[in-house]
Design a protein around this motif. Structure first.
Motif, PDB file in Angstrom:
ATOM      1  N   TYR A  47      60.848   7.241  -5.438  1.00  0.00           N
ATOM      2  CA  TYR A  47      61.764   6.232  -5.974  1.00  0.00           C
ATOM      3  C   TYR A  47      61.425   5.849  -7.420  1.00  0.00           C
ATOM      4  O   TYR A  47      61.924   4.855  -7.938  1.00  0.00           O
ATOM      5  CB  TYR A  47      61.741   4.989  -5.079  1.00  0.00           C
ATOM      6  N   GLY A  48      60.531   6.597  -8.011  1.00  0.00           N
ATOM      7  CA  GLY A  48      60.189   6.353  -9.410  1.00  0.00           C
ATOM      8  C   GLY A  48      59.578   4.985  -9.661  1.00  0.00           C
ATOM      9  O   GLY A  48      59.836   4.357 -10.686  1.00  0.00           O
ATOM     10  N   VAL A  49      58.780   4.498  -8.715  1.00  0.00           N
ATOM     11  CA  VAL A  49      58.169   3.179  -8.865  1.00  0.00           C
ATOM     12  C   VAL A  49      56.696   3.361  -9.193  1.00  0.00           C
ATOM     13  O   VAL A  49      56.009   4.146  -8.533  1.00  0.00           O
ATOM     14  CB  VAL A  49      58.309   2.370  -7.544  1.00  0.00           C
ATOM     15  N   THR A  50      56.194   2.649 -10.202  1.00  0.00           N
ATOM     16  CA  THR A  50      54.762   2.759 -10.519  1.00  0.00           C
ATOM     17  C   THR A  50      54.097   1.404 -10.358  1.00  0.00           C
ATOM     18  O   THR A  50      54.755   0.366 -10.414  1.00  0.00           O
ATOM     19  CB  THR A  50      54.543   3.222 -11.978  1.00  0.00           C
ATOM     20  N   ALA A  51      52.754   1.436 -10.170  1.00  0.00           N
ATOM     21  CA  ALA A  51      52.001   0.199  -9.973  1.00  0.00           C
ATOM     22  C   ALA A  51      52.159  -0.707 -11.194  1.00  0.00           C
ATOM     23  O   ALA A  51      52.278  -1.930 -11.061  1.00  0.00           O
ATOM     24  CB  ALA A  51      50.527   0.528  -9.744  1.00  0.00           C
ATOM     25  N   ALA A  87      65.425   0.582 -11.047  1.00  0.00           N
ATOM     26  CA  ALA A  87      66.644   0.448 -10.255  1.00  0.00           C
ATOM     27  C   ALA A  87      66.453   0.828  -8.800  1.00  0.00           C
ATOM     28  O   ALA A  87      67.131   0.328  -7.912  1.00  0.00           O
ATOM     29  CB  ALA A  87      67.717   1.320 -10.893  1.00  0.00           C
ATOM     30  N   GLN A  88      65.509   1.735  -8.560  1.00  0.00           N
ATOM     31  CA  GLN A  88      65.408   2.264  -7.186  1.00  0.00           C
ATOM     32  C   GLN A  88      64.474   1.455  -6.286  1.00  0.00           C
ATOM     33  O   GLN A  88      64.226   1.814  -5.143  1.00  0.00           O
ATOM     34  CB  GLN A  88      64.903   3.703  -7.258  1.00  0.00           C
ATOM     35  N   PHE A  89      63.904   0.374  -6.832  1.00  0.00           N
ATOM     36  CA  PHE A  89      62.936  -0.394  -6.055  1.00  0.00           C
ATOM     37  C   PHE A  89      63.559  -0.942  -4.759  1.00  0.00           C
ATOM     38  O   PHE A  89      62.998  -0.816  -3.674  1.00  0.00           O
ATOM     39  CB  PHE A  89      62.397  -1.543  -6.921  1.00  0.00           C
ATOM     40  N   ALA A  90      64.761  -1.520  -4.915  1.00  0.00           N
ATOM     41  CA  ALA A  90      65.414  -2.109  -3.737  1.00  0.00           C
ATOM     42  C   ALA A  90      65.674  -1.030  -2.690  1.00  0.00           C
ATOM     43  O   ALA A  90      65.475  -1.242  -1.487  1.00  0.00           O
ATOM     44  CB  ALA A  90      66.706  -2.790  -4.143  1.00  0.00           C
ATOM     45  N   THR A  91      66.086   0.163  -3.127  1.00  0.00           N
ATOM     46  CA  THR A  91      66.346   1.252  -2.176  1.00  0.00           C
ATOM     47  C   THR A  91      65.050   1.608  -1.459  1.00  0.00           C
ATOM     48  O   THR A  91      65.045   1.862  -0.248  1.00  0.00           O
ATOM     49  CB  THR A  91      66.854   2.502  -2.939  1.00  0.00           C
ATOM     50  N   MET A  92      63.946   1.631  -2.212  1.00  0.00           N
ATOM     51  CA  MET A  92      62.662   1.971  -1.572  1.00  0.00           C
ATOM     52  C   MET A  92      62.291   0.918  -0.523  1.00  0.00           C
ATOM     53  O   MET A  92      61.888   1.259   0.588  1.00  0.00           O
ATOM     54  CB  MET A  92      61.564   2.037  -2.649  1.00  0.00           C
ATOM     55  N   VAL A  93      62.472  -0.350  -0.873  1.00  0.00           N
ATOM     56  CA  VAL A  93      62.129  -1.410   0.090  1.00  0.00           C
ATOM     57  C   VAL A  93      62.983  -1.270   1.339  1.00  0.00           C
ATOM     58  O   VAL A  93      62.494  -1.385   2.471  1.00  0.00           O
ATOM     59  CB  VAL A  93      62.299  -2.805  -0.568  1.00  0.00           C
ATOM     60  N   HIS A  94      64.259  -0.982   1.167  1.00  0.00           N
ATOM     61  CA  HIS A  94      65.128  -0.809   2.334  1.00  0.00           C
ATOM     62  C   HIS A  94      64.666   0.367   3.180  1.00  0.00           C
ATOM     63  O   HIS A  94      64.664   0.298   4.409  1.00  0.00           O
ATOM     64  CB  HIS A  94      66.578  -0.609   1.892  1.00  0.00           C
ATOM     65  N   GLN A 127      63.504  -8.112  -4.500  1.00  0.00           N
ATOM     66  CA  GLN A 127      62.866  -8.512  -5.751  1.00  0.00           C
ATOM     67  C   GLN A 127      61.862  -9.653  -5.537  1.00  0.00           C
ATOM     68  O   GLN A 127      60.843  -9.732  -6.244  1.00  0.00           O
ATOM     69  CB  GLN A 127      63.972  -8.939  -6.737  1.00  0.00           C
ATOM     70  N   ALA A 128      62.136 -10.487  -4.523  1.00  0.00           N
ATOM     71  CA  ALA A 128      61.262 -11.649  -4.269  1.00  0.00           C
ATOM     72  C   ALA A 128      59.853 -11.211  -3.880  1.00  0.00           C
ATOM     73  O   ALA A 128      58.902 -11.989  -3.985  1.00  0.00           O
ATOM     74  CB  ALA A 128      61.865 -12.519  -3.171  1.00  0.00           C
ATOM     75  N   LEU A 129      59.714  -9.946  -3.440  1.00  0.00           N
ATOM     76  CA  LEU A 129      58.382  -9.461  -3.045  1.00  0.00           C
ATOM     77  C   LEU A 129      57.423  -9.493  -4.231  1.00  0.00           C
ATOM     78  O   LEU A 129      56.209  -9.601  -4.055  1.00  0.00           O
ATOM     79  CB  LEU A 129      58.471  -8.023  -2.516  1.00  0.00           C
ATOM     80  N   LEU A 130      57.976  -9.393  -5.411  1.00  0.00           N
ATOM     81  CA  LEU A 130      57.109  -9.331  -6.593  1.00  0.00           C
ATOM     82  C   LEU A 130      56.705 -10.714  -7.091  1.00  0.00           C
ATOM     83  O   LEU A 130      55.904 -10.847  -8.010  1.00  0.00           O
ATOM     84  CB  LEU A 130      57.817  -8.566  -7.713  1.00  0.00           C
TER      85      LEU A 130
END
Ligand code: IPE
Ligand code: IPE
Ligand code: MG
Length: 866
Positions: free
Chosen positions: A486-490, A500-507, A553-556
């Motif tokens: 999902y192209g997410v980095t620490a 943009a893909q963070f929400a998709t990854m969480v789902h 997003q609230a996870l962050l």
């Protein structure tokens, strides 16, 4: 004073919960009272009837439907509250007695009962008054509530009194109904034209009925009638506990034994902690934790649990109170070491060194059996008391050290799973029976996988919740493949710009957790309290997942507490259900009787050479099918003395060896039967230490049958999902080395199988087994690792040949002999015995099923009374 206050608060809380469980009574109050008021109003005419109102000193005229509404409402409230108090008192008598014996002040229990009675009376009285206002408005609402509450109090008190003198619930209910029927029936002028007879003044609800009619017609306060009603209520409410006390037996407290903290009881230092919190003290006493130093350690752990997340607290509240200290201790250890490794103040090296020091100290403490550190001391005690193996501890500590050095990274899901498996099972907590407080319960080995899945779901949800903290630490506990996909980095997460893909990854991750929760749905299928506890946990986890998905997003922004109302409501409902399930499924046996091997990583010798699919058991040649038995009635462990091979052969005119070969076929069929009926564990007596006295030829045949059987059957056992175990003397050198080697190979090859545990007792003698355990304990004591004065049956049980197998529930011997011949004496102390006439080679799976059905009909009291 604060101690008394705490006792009272606890007792009131329990009494309220007890009432809340009586759903029938609650439904009756909610639905029956308005229904009755409506019926009386609609069906009866409002023709005036004469009612002698004593407060006014003259008769008044009131509508027939009005007076019937009043007497009916009073009647229903009185009956319902009487019923509630009767049931609650009679059901809690035994528990109250235990509390009193443990030092709980009796007066708090009595006050709690009366508080709940008062509360129920006022609530039901107000409720009925509110409904009455839908039909007509009484002149005095306050008097109406007081009148109804007075009637409820009177009959509630009667309920307590009847519970004190009667044992049968039916008799109690019948008496409450009859008395209230006569009492209120006679006072209604519609039913009794002579309702103003002075004789009726002695009836319990007289004051209440008079006050109710007075409140409906006039504005004066009928003090005398209210007082009369109050006197009845107080007299009856006090009479019940008085009778209980006078009768002694049931409530004879041991108040002399236990007094307030610091009181001169002569019970030593223990009294001080024991009484600080009544329920806690009971929990500790029942777990045998009496040493003040240990209690301090357990308390420190308990406080760590309380300061943790809501899920951990929920877990503690759902498991049985008897194993809570175990959970506190294990959690305390994990929290301390986790806090050490999370500490952001130190450098990586220092942190790792501190974690390392703590874990090494723990390993040393475990060897010694004691510790100077309170948390480690509690854990060491728990490991010993609950008979846990600390096999996985070293791996878990290594993982914590890696965490501390910020080296934790998961390339893929496999690594992620291994990490959480290692942390979840350092103390063999894969024994869910010990963990969940279901002593005597033997969860099917297949539940291990479901438990693992649940653990994965738990940790995935936890990782999502900790995303913010982990991002700060620069150590995201999610597989790199997922982050990459999902192209997410620490770094993005730390900067709160995850792309943009963070929400998709969480789902997607939430969906994964949901899938695992679905796979965990079967946990505890055989044991309702465990199943209910898990269902509740899963429900809570679904709530959490929904919340996460709503706003990824609230996870962050950090961890958020769950929705207070929905979470607490689900938890409370679950707790009530678990409590009810425990009432129906009383525990049997001891906590040590659990078995579930911790998951091990797959290895080359874990299966036969070919990776074939599992097979179902071969069907019975005659088409027989197993009987349907409820899980509760199923034995967890059946042991069989397979006797009569020789006589069978002789009866057939054959040599003895033919009997042993025929016996082998019988055993195979019985194993299929065990698999079909879902028996978790089967022990069979194949060769006893006494059998060495037989002629050499007989010994040779028996051993060669076993040996060839093993050789032929390794693959068969594997494919039928059977896990082989061996119980017997290994060190006397009497069994051929080749046979021993074969047994070890087969046990290794089948150790991952979960359908049935087949415990073959070969070169087995019960006395040898006990001597073997005694030797192990003596060795430990000699090395200073065990205090001989603290040896309990649990310690000895740890050193049996197969310490993790449950106690034998059913012991069968064939061939008509009625003796046990040195077979599993320790494990069979509470077993049911069944002696069958057929010789072993004539036995097949239908005999096993019939024996299990017979077992299911037996009344196992295990030392208790009905
Ligand atoms: C039981 O059959 C099998 C073993 C002891 C191995 P037996 O050999 O004891 O048969 P009987 O009792 O003599 O008929
Ligand atoms: C018990 O049978 C031992 C096994 C079944 C392995 P035995 O036939 O040896 O026992 P006794 O001699 O009748 O007690
Ligand atoms: Mg025999």
């Amino acid at each position: 004073m604060s101690w008394w206050w705490r006792c009272l608060r606890t007792a009131v809380r329990h009494a309220v919960l007890e009432q809340a469980r009586n759903r029938l009574a609650l439904a009756l109050v909610v639905f029956f009272v308005p229904l009755w008021l409506w019926l009386a109003y609609r069906v009866l005419p409002d023709t005036p009837v004469r009612f002698f109102l004593r407060a006014a000193g003259h008769p008044v005229s009131t509508g027939a439907n009005t007076v019937t509404q009043l007497s009916g409402a009073l009647h229903s409230i009185a009956l319902i509250v009487g019923f509630m108090m009767f049931l609650a008192t009679s059901r809690s008598t035994e528990f109250d007695r235990r509390l009193v014996t443990a030092g709980f002040p009796k007066v708090c229990l009595l006050l709690a009962k009366n508080t709940v009675l008062l509360l129920s009376a006022v609530l039901t009285g107000s409720y009925a008054t509110v409904w009455l206002c839908f039909f007509w408005r009484p002149e005095r609402l306050d008097v109406m509530v007081a009148a109804f509450a007075g009637g409820a109090l009177t009959y509630g008190g009667a309920g307590i009194l009847l519970a004190a003198v009667l044992r049968s619930e039916l008799a109690g209910m019948f008496l409450v109904i009859m008395v209230s029927f006569v009492d209120l029936g006679l006072q209604n002028p519609v039913a009794n034209p002579a309702a103003d007879s002075p004789l009726l003044r002695g009836l319990p609800a007289y004051g209440a009925m008079q006050s109710a009619v007075s409140a409906s017609t006039g504005t004066l306060t009928p003090w005398h009638q209210l007082l009369l009603s109050g006197c009845w209520a107080v007299a009856l409410a006090m009479a019940g506990p008085l009778v209980l006390t006078l009768r002694g037996g049931r409530w004879r407290g041991t108040l002399t034994l236990l007094k307030r903290p610091g009181g001169a009881t002569g019970t030593g230092r223990n009294a001080a902690w024991r009484l600080r919190h009544p329920v806690l003290s009971l929990i500790y006493r029942r777990a045998g934790i009496t040493d003040p130093a240990l209690v301090t350690g357990y308390e420190a752990c308990r406080r760590l649990v309380r300061s943790s997340g809501p899920m951990e607290i929920a877990f503690t509240q759902l498991i049985s109170a008897r194993v809570r200290p175990l959970f506190w201790a294990m959690y305390g250890y994990v929290r301390v070491i986790d806090d050490l490794s999370d500490d952001t103040g130190d450098g990586d090296q220092d942190r790792a060194a501190r974690v390392s020091a703590f874990s090494l100290a723990l390993e040393a403490d475990l060897r010694q059996g004691r510790s100077s550190d309170p948390v480690r001391g509690a854990l060491v005690h728990a490991v010993w008391t609950w008979n846990l193996s600390s096999e996985g501890l070293a791996s878990a500590n290594a993982v914590f050290r890696m965490d501390a050095a910020r080296q934790t990274e998961f390339a893929n899901w496999d690594e992620w799973h291994t990490y959480w498996d290692t942390l979840a099972f350092p103390f063999d907590v894969s024994r869910p029976t010990a963990l969940l407080g279901a002593p005597g319960l033997f969860l099917a080995p297949r539940d291990a996988e479901a438990l693992r899945r649940w653990n994965h779901a738990f940790n995935l949800i936890d990782c999502l919740g900790d995303l913010h903290q982990d991002a700060e630490n620069g150590c995201i506990k999610l597989p790199a493949t997922v982050l990459g996909q999902y192209g997410v980095t620490a770094e993005d997460l730390r900067l709160k710009q995850p792309g943009a893909q963070f929400a998709t990854m969480v789902h997607a991750l939430a969906g994964q957790a949901r899938e695992w929760l679905g796979q965990a749905a079967s946990i505890g299928a055989q044991h309702p309290p465990v199943a209910v506890a898990f269902r509740t946990l899963v429900e809570l986890q679904h709530l959490e997942l929904r919340r996460i998905e709503r706003n990824p997003q609230a996870l962050l922004d950090g961890r958020r507490p769950p929705h207070p109302v929905r979470f607490q409501y689900t938890l409370l409902r679950g707790r009530l259900r678990v409590a009810r399930a425990w009432q129906r499924h009383r525990p049997t046996g001891s906590v040590t009787t659990a078995v579930l091997p911790a998951p091990r990583p797959a290895a080359a010798d874990h299966g036969p050479r070919t990776s074939q699919a599992l097979l179902p058991p071969a069907p019975h040649p005659g088409g027989a099918v197993p009987p349907a038995l409820s899980g509760r009635r199923m034995p967890q462990h059946v042991a069989i003395i397979m006797d009569g091979n020789g006589r069978w052969a002789e009866a057939q005119g054959q040599v003895r060896s033919a009997g042993h070969h025929a016996g082998q076929h019988a055993l195979r069929d019985v194993i299929y039967g065990a698999l079909e009926i879902g028996l978790p564990c089967l022990s069979v007596y194949a060769f006893s230490t006494e059998n060495w006295a037989r002629p050499a030829a007989d010994i040779e045949t028996v051993l060669s049958v076993v040996s060839s059987g093993l050789d032929m059957n390794t693959e068969e056992l594997w494919r039928r999902d059977v896990q082989l175990r061996w119980s017997g003397s290994t060190d006397d050198g009497r069994l051929p080395a080749e046979l021993v080697d074969r047994i070890h190979r087969t046990t290794r090859a089948t150790r991952e199988r979960t359908g049935l545990i087949l415990n073959v007792c070969l070169n087995y003698g019960g006395r040898h087994e006990l001597a073997h355990a005694a030797r192990a304990l003596a060795r430990q004591a000699a090395h200073g690792g065990l205090d001989p004065d603290r040896i309990t049956p649990r310690h000895l049980a740890r050193h049996l040949y197969q310490p993790d197998l449950p106690d034998v529930d059913l012991l069968i011997r064939t061939s008509g002999e009625q003796r046990t011949s040195n077979f599993l004496p320790w494990q069979s102390t509470c077993a049911e015995y069944l002696f069958l006439d057929p010789l072993w080679p004539d036995i097949d799976r239908t005999h096993l099923w019939a024996a299990i059905s017979t077992y299911a009909t037996r009344d196992r009291r295990l030392g208790t009374t009905k």
